[in-house]
Motif scaffolding. Structure first.
Motif, short mmCIF file in Angstrom:
data_model
loop_
_atom_site.label_atom_id
_atom_site.label_comp_id
_atom_site.label_asym_id
_atom_site.label_seq_id
_atom_site.Cartn_x
_atom_site.Cartn_y
_atom_site.Cartn_z
N PHE A 173 18.59 22.50 69.32
CA PHE A 173 18.41 23.14 68.02
C PHE A 173 17.15 22.63 67.32
N THR A 174 16.92 21.32 67.42
CA THR A 174 15.73 20.76 66.78
C THR A 174 14.45 21.31 67.39
N VAL A 175 14.42 21.41 68.73
CA VAL A 175 13.23 21.93 69.40
C VAL A 175 13.01 23.40 69.05
N LEU A 176 14.11 24.19 69.00
CA LEU A 176 13.97 25.61 68.65
C LEU A 176 13.43 25.78 67.23
N ILE A 177 13.98 25.00 66.30
CA ILE A 177 13.48 25.09 64.92
C ILE A 177 12.02 24.64 64.85
N ALA A 178 11.71 23.56 65.59
CA ALA A 178 10.32 23.07 65.59
C ALA A 178 9.38 24.09 66.21
N LEU A 179 9.84 24.81 67.25
CA LEU A 179 9.00 25.84 67.87
C LEU A 179 8.76 27.00 66.90
N GLY A 180 9.82 27.37 66.14
CA GLY A 180 9.64 28.41 65.14
C GLY A 180 8.63 28.02 64.08
N LEU A 181 8.77 26.79 63.58
CA LEU A 181 7.81 26.31 62.58
C LEU A 181 6.41 26.19 63.17
N THR A 182 6.34 25.79 64.45
CA THR A 182 5.03 25.68 65.11
C THR A 182 4.38 27.05 65.25
N SER A 183 5.19 28.07 65.56
CA SER A 183 4.65 29.42 65.67
C SER A 183 4.07 29.88 64.33
N LEU A 184 4.82 29.63 63.26
CA LEU A 184 4.32 30.01 61.94
C LEU A 184 3.05 29.24 61.60
N ALA A 185 3.05 27.94 61.90
CA ALA A 185 1.85 27.14 61.64
C ALA A 185 0.67 27.62 62.49
N GLY A 186 0.95 27.98 63.77
CA GLY A 186 -0.11 28.50 64.62
C GLY A 186 -0.68 29.81 64.10
N TRP A 187 0.21 30.69 63.60
CA TRP A 187 -0.26 31.95 63.04
C TRP A 187 -1.12 31.70 61.80
N PHE A 188 -0.67 30.77 60.95
CA PHE A 188 -1.43 30.46 59.73
C PHE A 188 -2.77 29.82 60.08
N LEU A 189 -2.75 28.83 60.98
CA LEU A 189 -4.00 28.15 61.36
C LEU A 189 -4.94 29.08 62.11
N GLY A 190 -4.35 29.99 62.92
CA GLY A 190 -5.18 30.97 63.61
C GLY A 190 -5.90 31.88 62.62
N GLY A 191 -5.18 32.25 61.54
CA GLY A 191 -5.82 33.06 60.49
C GLY A 191 -6.95 32.31 59.82
#
Length: 427
Positions: A173-191
């Motif tokens: 569960f921790t890894v899944l939540i961290a991956l979700g947050l990482t995806s959002l951070a990646g989208w934001f940083l990519g922008g």
């Protein structure tokens, strides 16, 4: 284009960070497994020490003998009801079984491993067998530096397995939540990373659009004056008349180039929602083949069509798709020798609409194929220049197809012709 690049950046960022998270979680799980194993080994050793502490070794009838009467589990007293010990066994110094508690053991001690993990199957019912994992200790017992026997006992690993199962769920569960947050951070940083590129690209587009727009007025004046000059009688000014014809030809060519540049600048990978509508693509291609532009370009060729009789309805900009297919057909006619063949096909495949333009012309060299959709790229620069081309037709077609979430590809072989294929999503 920018959204696709942003998605790719976010995807690679998520994959890289996800790999690191998974390796870190795997390391944590491995460390927790070792820790749980150490806990159960410590408990097992303590229980074994308590049992061996009650073993008596004293002389009897002139010989030293081992007495197990007061030993817990192996002695005369019944085992306590809350005991977790699955079995306990006593082997003499030669490895022969003397006394046991629990399962019937082998008569001979085969291994003398100190700690060992055992898989125990309960085959009471052949239809459903239960597997139990045990942790076993084989402890040599010494008296005055001499081995007098071996104590073998085992504890269930159920508690450790439950702890590890809960820990694994927590990690997942921790890894899944961290991956979700990482995806959002990646989208934001990519922008954020794409902002300077987007800004530079928009500046370039504005410059191209403004420059093209400003060049139209003087070109129109040049073309108009040259055409007026051509209306005058030729008489003695034949040379002057030829120069005016050349001026008109170049002005028309430049006007076409400016129009193409304006198109590329104003429609950079985006569609106006108001321009989208449902229409029959088969009817549109039939009208295109009957147009004067295609008929004039294919005067010296055999042009064929393979269009379905039933309707193929898509939601797109019909004017833009007409221009994309017209560019491909014009390109095929331009580079197909006299008497050659150009064929237009339309069909559906795997939930997509496929448009093919095939010719048996001069073909495209393999080293040029990766670049033909680039702006201003020309395979045969001399021939293209003389034919009035600027290397923008295929770039415009590719941009139109990409704006419709489609794909434009090409297969070609020198001397045998080319096949251009448009794939569009079927609505």
């Amino acid at each position: 284009m920018f959204n696709r690049s942003r998605r790719n950046l976010a995807r690679w960022f998520t994959l890289s960070m996800g790999s690191i998270l998974i390796m870190f979680a795997g390391t944590l799980y491995y460390q927790e497994s070792l820790q749980q194993l150490e806990i159960i080994d410590s408990l097992l050793y303590k229980k074994a020490r308590v049992i061996t502490g009650n073993v008596k070794y004293r002389p009897h009838q002139g010989q030293e003998q081992v007495f197990l009467g007061n030993v817990p589990l192996l002695g005369n007293n019944p085992p306590p009801p809350d005991s977790e010990v699955v079995y306990a066994r006593w082997y003499d110094a030669e490895g022969q079984l003397k006394r046991f508690f629990g399962q019937i053991p082998p008569e001979k001690l085969r291994e003398t491993f100190e700690f060992q993990t055992i898989k125990l199957s309960n085959d009471e019912d052949s239809s459903s067998s239960t597997v139990i994992w045990l942790r076993q200790i084989t402890l040599p017992v010494q008296h005055n530096g001499q081995i007098i026997g071996y104590l073998q006992m085992a504890l269930p690993m159920t508690r450790a397995q439950e702890t590890l199962r809960r820990f694994l769920l927590l990690l997942v569960f921790t890894v899944l939540i961290a991956l979700g947050l990482t995806s959002l951070a990646g989208w934001f940083l990519g922008g954020l990373a794409m902002l300077p590129i987007r800004h530079s690209y928009q500046q370039l587009q504005r410059f191209t659009a403004n420059a093209s727009h400003e060049l139209r007025a003087p070109l129109a004046a040049i073309l108009s004056n040259a055409q007026v000059g051509l209306l005058a009688p030729i008489d003695d000014g034949a040379t002057k008349h030829l120069r005016l014809e050349k001026t008109v030809e170049v002005a028309k060519s430049m006007n076409t180039l400016i129009g193409n540049l304006l198109f590329l600048a104003r429609r950079a990978g985006c569609l106006v929602p108001e321009s989208l509508r449902y229409f029959d693509l088969s009817d549109l291609l039939e009208e295109l083949l009957d147009s004067q532009t295609i008929k004039a370009a294919a005067q010296h060729l055999h042009i064929k069509s393979d269009l379905p009789k039933h309707s193929i309805v898509i939601n797109a900009d019909p004017d833009l798709l007409r221009q994309a297919v017209m560019n491909l057909l014009s390109n095929a006619c331009k580079y197909t020798p006299q008497g050659g063949k150009v064929e237009l096909r339309l069909f559906t495949e795997y939930g997509q609409v496929v448009i093919q333009v095939e010719d048996n012309g001069i073909g495209i060299p393999a080293e040029d194929l990766p670049h033909i959709f680039e702006r201003f790229y020309r395979v045969d620069k001399q021939r293209t220049r003389s034919a009035g081309g600027f290397g923008l037709g295929l770039a415009i077609a590719q941009q139109i197809v990409a704006a419709h979430d489609g794909h434009l590809s090409v297969r070609s072989q020198v001397g045998q012709g080319s096949l251009f294929q448009i794939e569009l999503p079927l609505t």
